[in-house]
Design a protein around this motif. Structure first.
Motif, mmCIF file in Angstrom:
data_model
loop_
_atom_site.group_PDB
_atom_site.id
_atom_site.type_symbol
_atom_site.label_atom_id
_atom_site.label_comp_id
_atom_site.label_asym_id
_atom_site.label_seq_id
_atom_site.Cartn_x
_atom_site.Cartn_y
_atom_site.Cartn_z
ATOM 1 N N TYR A 45 0.841 -1.192 0.000
ATOM 2 C CA TYR A 45 0.000 0.000 0.000
ATOM 3 C C TYR A 45 0.878 1.245 0.000
ATOM 4 O O TYR A 45 2.018 1.198 0.472
ATOM 5 C CB TYR A 45 -0.933 -0.026 1.222
ATOM 6 C CG TYR A 45 -2.051 -1.026 1.064
ATOM 7 C CD1 TYR A 45 -3.289 -0.640 0.546
ATOM 8 C CD2 TYR A 45 -1.870 -2.352 1.409
ATOM 9 C CE1 TYR A 45 -4.315 -1.565 0.390
ATOM 10 C CE2 TYR A 45 -2.881 -3.282 1.250
ATOM 11 C CZ TYR A 45 -4.101 -2.879 0.742
ATOM 12 O OH TYR A 45 -5.109 -3.800 0.582
ATOM 13 N N ARG A 48 -3.554 2.076 -5.913
ATOM 14 C CA ARG A 48 -4.275 3.008 -6.793
ATOM 15 C C ARG A 48 -5.106 2.201 -7.793
ATOM 16 O O ARG A 48 -4.569 1.322 -8.471
ATOM 17 C CB ARG A 48 -3.312 3.927 -7.540
ATOM 18 C CG ARG A 48 -2.482 4.810 -6.622
ATOM 19 C CD ARG A 48 -1.439 5.593 -7.406
ATOM 20 N NE ARG A 48 -2.076 6.536 -8.321
ATOM 21 C CZ ARG A 48 -2.416 7.792 -7.994
ATOM 22 N NH1 ARG A 48 -2.197 8.228 -6.755
ATOM 23 N NH2 ARG A 48 -2.968 8.593 -8.865
ATOM 24 N N THR A 50 -7.638 2.766 -10.988
ATOM 25 C CA THR A 50 -8.202 3.697 -11.971
ATOM 26 C C THR A 50 -9.459 3.094 -12.572
ATOM 27 O O THR A 50 -9.471 1.929 -12.983
ATOM 28 C CB THR A 50 -7.180 4.002 -13.077
ATOM 29 O OG1 THR A 50 -6.008 4.570 -12.481
ATOM 30 C CG2 THR A 50 -7.752 4.982 -14.082
ATOM 31 N N THR A 55 -9.741 7.974 -9.981
ATOM 32 C CA THR A 55 -8.742 7.091 -9.391
ATOM 33 C C THR A 55 -8.980 6.989 -7.897
ATOM 34 O O THR A 55 -9.114 7.997 -7.208
ATOM 35 C CB THR A 55 -7.320 7.603 -9.648
ATOM 36 O OG1 THR A 55 -7.080 7.655 -11.057
ATOM 37 C CG2 THR A 55 -6.289 6.686 -9.009
ATOM 38 N N THR A 56 -9.056 5.772 -7.410
ATOM 39 C CA THR A 56 -9.251 5.511 -5.986
ATOM 40 C C THR A 56 -7.906 5.132 -5.372
ATOM 41 O O THR A 56 -7.228 4.229 -5.872
ATOM 42 C CB THR A 56 -10.266 4.381 -5.773
ATOM 43 O OG1 THR A 56 -11.528 4.791 -6.296
ATOM 44 C CG2 THR A 56 -10.410 4.048 -4.297
ATOM 45 N N VAL A 57 -7.543 5.823 -4.307
ATOM 46 C CA VAL A 57 -6.296 5.541 -3.608
ATOM 47 C C VAL A 57 -6.626 4.964 -2.230
ATOM 48 O O VAL A 57 -7.342 5.582 -1.448
ATOM 49 C CB VAL A 57 -5.434 6.808 -3.451
ATOM 50 C CG1 VAL A 57 -4.130 6.474 -2.720
ATOM 51 C CG2 VAL A 57 -5.130 7.433 -4.809
ATOM 52 N N GLN A 59 -4.932 3.768 1.177
ATOM 53 C CA GLN A 59 -3.660 3.998 1.846
ATOM 54 C C GLN A 59 -3.177 2.809 2.655
ATOM 55 O O GLN A 59 -1.969 2.636 2.844
ATOM 56 C CB GLN A 59 -3.774 5.226 2.761
ATOM 57 C CG GLN A 59 -4.049 6.534 2.033
ATOM 58 C CD GLN A 59 -2.882 7.002 1.185
ATOM 59 O OE1 GLN A 59 -1.771 6.494 1.281
ATOM 60 N NE2 GLN A 59 -3.128 7.986 0.323
ATOM 61 N N PRO A 151 -12.284 5.928 0.353
ATOM 62 C CA PRO A 151 -11.977 5.310 -0.942
ATOM 63 C C PRO A 151 -13.170 4.513 -1.457
ATOM 64 O O PRO A 151 -13.692 3.637 -0.769
ATOM 65 C CB PRO A 151 -10.785 4.399 -0.619
ATOM 66 C CG PRO A 151 -10.144 5.026 0.572
ATOM 67 C CD PRO A 151 -11.276 5.588 1.383
ATOM 68 N N THR A 153 -14.764 2.567 -5.046
ATOM 69 C CA THR A 153 -14.487 2.080 -6.389
ATOM 70 C C THR A 153 -15.690 2.306 -7.301
ATOM 71 O O THR A 153 -16.786 2.616 -6.855
ATOM 72 C CB THR A 153 -14.123 0.591 -6.374
ATOM 73 O OG1 THR A 153 -15.243 -0.168 -5.885
ATOM 74 C CG2 THR A 153 -12.906 0.337 -5.500
#
Length: 338
Positions: A45, A48, A50, A55-57, A59, A151, A153
Motif C-alpha cells: 500500500y 491506486r 483507476t 482514481t481511488t487511492v 492507503q 476510498p 471504487t
C-alpha cells in the motif's frame, strides 16, 4: 425494465450462516485484526485503482468494508473477507442470494436501496475505510459524494456490466490479495470449461435469451458483450443472428408477440416470467408455437433463481449456474437438435 434490481426491495438480511468453505486464517473485515492475525493484503500500500469515474487511492489494508453490489460482495467473500455492510440484494425478502449465503458469516448492516439508490450519508455513517461499488450500476449518482470521504471504487468498462473478471481483479487489488483474485478467476474459468466439455450438445447451439415483463412483448438481449450472453457463449452456445446486434447496441430488443416469428433458426429460447400468467399467455400465441425452438423442444422457462444467477454474473453465481441451469440448457439443446 430489464434490470432485476429496478424495484427497490426491503427487508432484513437473513445472514448468520456457518462458514464451511473458507480456511480458518481468513480475516473478518468487520473487526480490526489482532496483532497475530493475517493482515488483508500486507505490504504494497498505497494501492491506486483507476476506473471510469476517477482514481481511488487506498492507503492501508481496509478493515471496514462496505459492498454495494452482488458482484463486489461475492468477490470479497471468495477472497476470505467479510463486509461490515452490504447493499440489499436480490435474495428473498432482501436477503442474500442462494449462492452467496454459505460464505457470509457475520451480521452486516443491510443498506436499503431507495428509488434513487443508496443514501451516501447512511453509508458514510458506518465509518467504512473502503466502499466497493465496481459492479453497482448506479454508482455515478453518489460516487463524488462518498469518494471525497472514503476510498470508493466504480466500474471500469461498463456501468453495472463489467465482466466478472474485472470486478474480481478490482476487489482483489483493493484488499491486497491480487494473487488470490487470480486463483478465483482460474478456478471459475475451470468450472466453465468443465461444464462446456461435459455438455458438447451446447456447442454451436443458437440461443435467444430474455424475459417477458408485460403481456404485449418479449425483451431479448442482443449484445454479445452482455455478461449473461457472454456466459452462455463461454459454454459453447451462439447468440442467434436473429437478435444479435450489428451496431453494438446493448439495450434489449422488444418483440411484439405477433412478431416472434422473426426468431427463425433459433435452437434454444430461454425466457424468464416474473408473472407466471405471462407464460400461459405467450404459449397461447400462434407465432410462439410455430417457432423452431418451441417445435423442437428447445424452449426453456427459467426459475427466479436461475434467472438471477444468469443475470448477476459473479464467480459464485457461475457455480450455481453450472450446477442448476446448465443441465436444463443441455436438455433444451438436445431437444432442439435437428
Amino acid at each position: 425494465m430489464w434490470n432485476a434490481n429496478a424495484t427497490a426491495r426491503r427487508g432484513a438480511l437473513v445472514a448468520t450462516v456457518m462458514l464451511a468453505l473458507l480456511t480458518a486464517g481468513c480475516v473478518d473485515a468487520t473487526n480490526p485484526p489482532s496483532s497475530t492475525a493475517r493482515q488483508p493484503g500486507g505490504p504494497g500500500y498505497p494501492v491506486r485503482i483507476t476506473h471510469a469515474l476517477g482514481t481511488t487511492v487506498i492507503q492501508a489494508p481496509p478493515k471496514r468494508i462496505v459492498a454495494l453490489s452482488d458482484g463486489d460482495l461475492d468477490a470479497l467473500l471468495l477472497l476470505g473477507l467479510q463486509p461490515v455492510a452490504v447493499g440489499e440484494t436480490t435474495g428473498p425478502d432482501g436477503g442474500v442470494n442462494a449462492w452467496t449465503a454459505p460464505l457470509l458469516t457475520g451480521d452486516p448492516v443491510v443498506l436499503p436501496a431507495g428509488d434513487s439508490g443508496y443514501n451516501p450519508d447512511q453509508v458514510l455513517g458506518l465509518n467504512p475505510d473502503l466502499v466497493l461499488a465496481g459492479a453497482y450500476g448506479s454508482i455515478d449518482s453518489l460516487y463524488h459524494r462518498m469518494a471525497g470521504v472514503v476510498p470508493t471504487t466504480a466500474y471500469e468498462v461498463a456501468k453495472g456490466a463489467d465482466p466478472w473478471e474485472v470486478t474480481v481483479r478490482q476487489v482483489a487489488k483493493a484488499v491486497g490479495l491480487v494473487d488470490k483474485g487470480e486463483a478465483v478467476i482460474r478456478d471459475t474459468r475451470a468450472k466453465l470449461a468443465a461444464a462446456k466439455d461435459a455438455h458438447p450438445e451446447l456447442a454451436g447451439t443458437r440461443f435467444a435469451l430474455g424475459q417477458m415483463w408485460t403481456a404485449a412483448s418479449v425483451g431479448l438481449l442482443r449484445s454479445p458483450a452482455d455478461p449473461s450472453v457472454r456466459l452462455l457463449t463461454d459454454l459453447g452456445m451462439t447468440l442467434t443472428p436473429a437478435v444479435a446486434s450489428t451496431t453494438g447496441a446493448t439495450t434489449p430488443r422488444s418483440y411484439p408477440l405477433a412478431k416472434l416469428g422473426a426468431l427463425t433458426r433459433t435452437d434454444v429460447l430461454v425466457l424468464y416470467f416474473p408473472d407466471p400468467s405471462l407464460r400461459a399467455l405467450l404459449q397461447g400465441e400462434r407465432a410462439f408455437a410455430r417457432l423452431d425452438a418451441v417445435e423442437r423442444g428447445g424452449f426453456l422457462a427459467l426459475t427466479r433463481e436461475q434467472y438471477l444467477a444468469l443475470r448477476l454474473v459473479t464467480p459464485l453465481s457461475i457455480g450455481y449456474t453450472v450446477e442448476r441451469l446448465v443441465p436444463d440448457l443441455a436438455r433444451a439443446a438436445a431437444g432442439s437438435a435437428r
